[in-house]
Every structure is written in C-alpha cells, then in structure tokens.
Design an enzyme around this catalytic site. Structure first.
Site, PDB file in Angstrom:
ATOM      1  N   TYR A  23       0.816  -1.210   0.000  1.00 21.37           N
ATOM      2  CA  TYR A  23       0.000   0.000   0.000  1.00 21.37           C
ATOM      3  C   TYR A  23       0.852   1.263   0.000  1.00 21.37           C
ATOM      4  O   TYR A  23       2.015   1.253   0.380  1.00 21.37           O
ATOM      5  CB  TYR A  23      -0.990   0.015   1.168  1.00 21.37           C
ATOM      6  CG  TYR A  23      -0.424   0.286   2.552  1.00 21.37           C
ATOM      7  CD1 TYR A  23      -0.423   1.573   3.090  1.00 21.37           C
ATOM      8  CD2 TYR A  23       0.082  -0.742   3.330  1.00 21.37           C
ATOM      9  CE1 TYR A  23       0.061   1.815   4.362  1.00 21.37           C
ATOM     10  CE2 TYR A  23       0.563  -0.513   4.607  1.00 21.37           C
ATOM     11  CZ  TYR A  23       0.554   0.775   5.122  1.00 21.37           C
ATOM     12  OH  TYR A  23       1.038   1.019   6.386  1.00 21.37           O
ATOM     13  N   CYS A  24       0.234   2.342  -0.471  1.00 22.58           N
ATOM     14  CA  CYS A  24       0.815   3.678  -0.442  1.00 22.58           C
ATOM     15  C   CYS A  24      -0.323   4.622  -0.058  1.00 22.58           C
ATOM     16  O   CYS A  24      -1.259   4.213   0.623  1.00 22.58           O
ATOM     17  CB  CYS A  24       1.429   4.036  -1.798  1.00 22.58           C
ATOM     18  SG  CYS A  24       0.227   4.129  -3.155  1.00 22.58           S
ATOM     19  N   LYS A  25      -0.268   5.865  -0.497  1.00 19.97           N
ATOM     20  CA  LYS A  25      -1.331   6.806  -0.148  1.00 19.97           C
ATOM     21  C   LYS A  25      -2.619   6.499  -0.903  1.00 19.97           C
ATOM     22  O   LYS A  25      -3.693   6.458  -0.317  1.00 19.97           O
ATOM     23  CB  LYS A  25      -0.872   8.240  -0.432  1.00 19.97           C
ATOM     24  CG  LYS A  25      -1.912   9.281  -0.089  1.00 19.97           C
ATOM     25  CD  LYS A  25      -1.418  10.683  -0.361  1.00 19.97           C
ATOM     26  CE  LYS A  25      -2.507  11.692  -0.037  1.00 19.97           C
ATOM     27  NZ  LYS A  25      -2.080  13.061  -0.332  1.00 19.97           N
TER      28      LYS A  25
END
Length: 100
Positions: free
Chosen positions: A64-66
């Site tokens: 995941y990231c933003k």
C-alpha cells in the site's frame, strides 16, 4: 496484478489472518499515519533494496501507499524480481482512513 480491497483486508484482519503488509510511502507519510506492516519506500523497491522483505518472496504481500498508484508500481517491480504473490491495496491509506 492482484488487487485487494479495504473491505477484504479488514475482514481478513478481523479473522486474525497472518497478513504481510508493505508500506511503500515516504518516511514522513508513514509517521503521519499508517495501517501497519513493514516500511520500504518505493525508491528502495525500485533499486531492489529488498533485504528486509526477502523472507516474504513466496508469501502473499499486500502493498500500500497513499492512493494505490505507487504501490501498483511497487507490485510490478516485486513481481519482476521474483516475488510470487503480491497484491495492491486498492485506494491505499487514504481509502483506509475514509472507511473508518
């Protein structure tokens, strides 16, 4: 590339499944908010500085990231370099925050 929804991840966590989360955001983003897992910024993934997750090569990793864009890139890099079971968290940390 596989994708995992926020709802699916939350359901799996509620069942206490052993889930490998990988956060590919930058240090300041992680310090502000994170949903857990190991931290390996995208730049390190791109340079294949993956020693901290090499033990996960044959296990499922949810990245995941933003918002889901950088994590999708990370998934591609990991897949091309021998990680056999990676999935992108759709919507990333923002979607996780908004779902609460």
């Amino acid at each position: 590339m596989k994708e995992v929804s926020i709802e699916e991840l939350k359901e799996r966590q509620s069942k206490n499944e052993d889930i490998h989360l990988l956060d590919v955001r930058e240090d300041d983003e992680r310090a502000a908010f994170n949903i857990g897992g190991r931290h390996l910024p995208l730049g390190k993934v791109q340079r294949m500085e993956t020693e901290s997750i090499d033990d996960w090569k044959d296990e499922e990793i949810i990245v995941y990231c933003k918002s889901g864009k950088r994590s999708a890139m990370a998934c591609l890099f990991l897949e091309q370099n021998g990680f056999s079971n990676v999935a992108n968290l759709v919507g990333g940390a923002e979607a996780w925050k908004n779902a609460h």
